[in-house]
Design a protein around this motif. Structure first.
Motif, PDB file in Angstrom:
ATOM      1  N   VAL A  74      35.694 -55.152  -4.863  1.00  0.00           N
ATOM      2  CA  VAL A  74      35.368 -53.735  -4.671  1.00  0.00           C
ATOM      3  C   VAL A  74      33.857 -53.633  -4.474  1.00  0.00           C
ATOM      4  O   VAL A  74      33.086 -54.248  -5.209  1.00  0.00           O
ATOM      5  N   THR A  75      33.443 -52.877  -3.459  1.00  0.00           N
ATOM      6  CA  THR A  75      32.013 -52.854  -3.143  1.00  0.00           C
ATOM      7  C   THR A  75      31.256 -51.846  -4.017  1.00  0.00           C
ATOM      8  O   THR A  75      31.839 -50.908  -4.578  1.00  0.00           O
ATOM      9  N   LEU A  76      29.954 -52.049  -4.082  1.00  0.00           N
ATOM     10  CA  LEU A  76      29.098 -51.111  -4.804  1.00  0.00           C
ATOM     11  C   LEU A  76      29.179 -49.742  -4.150  1.00  0.00           C
ATOM     12  O   LEU A  76      29.071 -48.716  -4.818  1.00  0.00           O
ATOM     13  N   ASP A  77      29.386 -49.713  -2.837  1.00  0.00           N
ATOM     14  CA  ASP A  77      29.520 -48.428  -2.143  1.00  0.00           C
ATOM     15  C   ASP A  77      30.748 -47.673  -2.653  1.00  0.00           C
ATOM     16  O   ASP A  77      30.690 -46.463  -2.875  1.00  0.00           O
ATOM     17  N   THR A  78      31.841 -48.382  -2.834  1.00  0.00           N
ATOM     18  CA  THR A  78      33.042 -47.725  -3.376  1.00  0.00           C
ATOM     19  C   THR A  78      32.750 -47.180  -4.779  1.00  0.00           C
ATOM     20  O   THR A  78      33.141 -46.056  -5.106  1.00  0.00           O
ATOM     21  N   LEU A  79      32.074 -47.954  -5.602  1.00  0.00           N
ATOM     22  CA  LEU A  79      31.756 -47.468  -6.955  1.00  0.00           C
ATOM     23  C   LEU A  79      30.937 -46.183  -6.902  1.00  0.00           C
ATOM     24  O   LEU A  79      31.128 -45.280  -7.712  1.00  0.00           O
ATOM     25  N   LEU A  97      24.616 -46.862  -7.402  1.00  0.00           N
ATOM     26  CA  LEU A  97      23.703 -46.164  -6.495  1.00  0.00           C
ATOM     27  C   LEU A  97      22.263 -46.635  -6.694  1.00  0.00           C
ATOM     28  O   LEU A  97      21.434 -46.515  -5.796  1.00  0.00           O
ATOM     29  N   GLY A  98      21.990 -47.189  -7.868  1.00  0.00           N
ATOM     30  CA  GLY A  98      20.654 -47.721  -8.138  1.00  0.00           C
ATOM     31  C   GLY A  98      20.303 -48.894  -7.237  1.00  0.00           C
ATOM     32  O   GLY A  98      19.138 -49.222  -7.064  1.00  0.00           O
ATOM     33  N   ARG A 105      24.884 -52.097  -0.714  1.00  0.00           N
ATOM     34  CA  ARG A 105      26.030 -51.439  -1.360  1.00  0.00           C
ATOM     35  C   ARG A 105      27.313 -51.659  -0.556  1.00  0.00           C
ATOM     36  O   ARG A 105      28.401 -51.764  -1.127  1.00  0.00           O
ATOM     37  N   ASN A 106      27.178 -51.704   0.771  1.00  0.00           N
ATOM     38  CA  ASN A 106      28.367 -51.928   1.598  1.00  0.00           C
ATOM     39  C   ASN A 106      28.870 -53.366   1.525  1.00  0.00           C
ATOM     40  O   ASN A 106      30.050 -53.635   1.742  1.00  0.00           O
TER      41      ASN A 106
END
Lengths: 332, 219
Positions: A74-79, A97-98, A105-106
């Motif tokens: 799962v990507t940071l973008d999804t989080l 988002l940090g 993030r992607n």
């Protein structure tokens, strides 16, 4: 970058078979943002990469009344954009988002954030986790502006680079680690370790194991959570200090508290004295200041990094004020 | 850059490649038809390791399928630039920091330097070249020129692509959103002011967001 062979298995079972107990033989590829840099710099030169991206189950986000289950890919973008995460696990969304580059993030993943290697310039320069040059420790006489201020009595002085680990630890999350025969759930608090010899690694994942998911229990009623990061610039950078706070309030009084510092020690650093100080109190700026101070008690700066004590102290204070709605949280 | 004005087909880029010592002999043009066809349409996932020598792969770039042969260690960026001569995305830091190699992967902005070409199979890749239609520049390109959003221009393709992805998700951004949304790209000339104005202009064509430093655009 040294040459290697590449496999992209369909299943976890297939992927595990392609790994080995030897870290130089095969490494798992997720987002690749850290791994490829390490390989370009010849810090590591694995003979095989096993891409996990075709393993469907690792991409899943599942949630129910008991909690949240995040596949390792799962990507940071999804989080940072998932409505359920924003509503019930806002600290996690903020932490993702940090990482203030949309590109990272992607590409970057939950598992990759936890398993990325330290940013320590000695490590990246090829001197290993303990920064040894022909057996001599480089840190004591070195420039340590980005090194640990806590848990730094040697022989490891690097800081844990994970953006998600502090808030995951504050939320009592567990990491599922799958080996060739069995899988285990490791609390984030036990996932990282401080190496004591040059042959030890900074987390508990063996070379033939794969991080498959992160499990986060649903926060109980009255849960408030937030993170605060201090970076040199607002854009893409690793924080100099970060704090994650998770409290439960009854009325305006704190009933339980978790405070975890990031980027200040070789592992995410739980500030238990500060947590105890907070329980039973109503949070205001004075309390938050005192709790921030308690969180860095025992810090022992190295050369040129005493400034991080102040940053960590303020990070705790502001994370606590954010968690309790007394300081605005920036939006995406 | 790739086309010579006299139409001879000889380019500075090809010349530099030609004189390079140890330049990879295999490029897209040298693959025999049999070699490409035998791997066309094959399943993306495979449990059998491939490489470390060159492996036939297929990349979908700007609406076209490209068959080429690369070692697994070749990044997506290098495959585009060196093997396919799609040179809009630039190689600068090569460590996922500067953003000059920004491209879209299934519509999301990524760093081409930080992904392996072989791992990018099965995705639709869009570079700055793919944003123009019928020779007409994308509105962001026009706005970058109008607002002086470039100096040396090396970061510009990455910024254009990152801006496109940003506006796709945040069509009417505020100034603060632009700052954060383009946080993955660097400009060493310091043209951020012009870039910011260009993106605000395309996102807020009535000019509302340009009048002040505060949030104006609809959220």
């Amino acid at each position: 970058m040294q040459a290697f062979d590449y496999a992209r298995p369909h299943s976890l079972a297939e992927a595990l078979k392609l790994l080995s107990t030897d870290r130089d033989a095969a490494v798992v590829l997720a987002g690749g943002t850290d791994l490829l840099s390490l390989m370009k710099d010849n810090v590591i030169a694995p003979k095989r990469l096993v891409s996990l991206k075709s393993i469907e189950e690792l991409h899943r986000v599942e949630h129910n009344a008991h909690g949240l289950r995040l596949g390792a890919l799962v990507t940071l973008d999804t989080l940072s954009t998932h409505p359920v995460i924003a509503q019930h696990y806002p600290g996690l969304a903020e932490a993702a988002l940090g990482v203030s580059s949309p590109q990272i993030r992607n590409m970057g993943t939950v598992g990759g954030d936890l398993c990325q290697r330290p940013r320590c310039w000695y490590f990246r320069g090829g001197y290993g986790l303990l920064a040894l040059d022909q057996g001599k420790a480089l840190v004591p006489d070195g420039d340590n502006r980005y090194h640990a201020i806590l848990g730094n009595h040697g022989p490891a002085y690097f800081v844990n680079p994970s953006s998600l680990a502090p808030i995951l630890m504050a939320l009592d999350a567990k990491v599922r680690v799958q080996g060739p025969k069995t899988s285990r759930e490791v609390p984030v608090a036990e996932f990282f370790r401080t190496p004591t010899s040059a042959t030890e690694y900074e987390n508990v994942v063996a070379a033939n194991e794969i991080v498959t998911e992160v499990l986060i229990p649903a926060p109980a009623a009255g849960s408030h959570q937030a993170v605060y990061e201090v970076r040199q610039k607002e854009a893409l950078d690793w924080p100099l200090a970060a704090a994650a706070v998770h409290v439960h309030l009854a009325g305006n009084k704190v009933t339980t508290a978790r405070i975890v510092l990031g980027h200040v020690a070789p592992t995410p650093w739980r500030a238990e004295a500060a947590e105890q100080m907070l329980v039973g109190k109503a949070v205001n700026e004075d309390v938050a200041t005192a709790v921030g101070r308690a969180a860095v008690m025992g810090a022992s700066p190295l050369s040129r990094n005493a400034y991080k004590v102040q940053l960590a102290r303020v990070a705790v204070k502001r994370a606590l004020l954010r968690a309790t709605g007394q300081l605005a949280v920036p939006k995406a | 850059m790739a086309k010579n004005k006299n139409g001879s087909g000889f380019s500075r880029r090809k010349f530099l490649k030609g004189v390079g010592v140890g330049t990879g002999a295999l490029s897209a043009g040298l693959l025999s038809p049999a070699e490409t066809l035998s791997h066309a349409g094959g399943a993306l996932a495979f449990g059998t390791p491939q490489g470390p020598g060159a492996v036939p792969i297929t990349l979908h770039i700007n609406g076209q399928a490209h068959r080429l042969s690369v070692e697994p260690r070749v990044t997506l960026l290098d495959a585009l630039r060196m093997d396919l001569e799609i040179t809009g995305a630039k190689r600068v830091c090569d460590r996922g920091t500067c953003g000059a190699c920004s491209m879209l992967l299934d519509g999301k902005v990524i760093y081409g330097c930080s992904m392996l070409a072989i791992d990018a199979q099965g995705h639709e890749i869009t570079t700055v070249e793919g944003l123009s239609h019928n020779g007409r520049p994308h509105p962001l390109m026009t706005a970058f020129v109008a607002h002086d959003g470039q100096q040396c221009g090396f970061c510009t393709p990455g910024f254009i692509v990152a801006s496109k992805a940003f506006l796709d998700r945040t069509p009417h951004p505020t100034r603060e959103q632009v700052n954060h949304g383009l946080g993955g790209n660097l400009c060493r000339c310091g043209t951020y002011h012009g870039i910011r104005e260009a993106v605000l202009d395309v996102g807020n064509p009535t000019g509302k967001a340009k009048t002040g430093g505060q949030a104006h655009g609809a959220l």
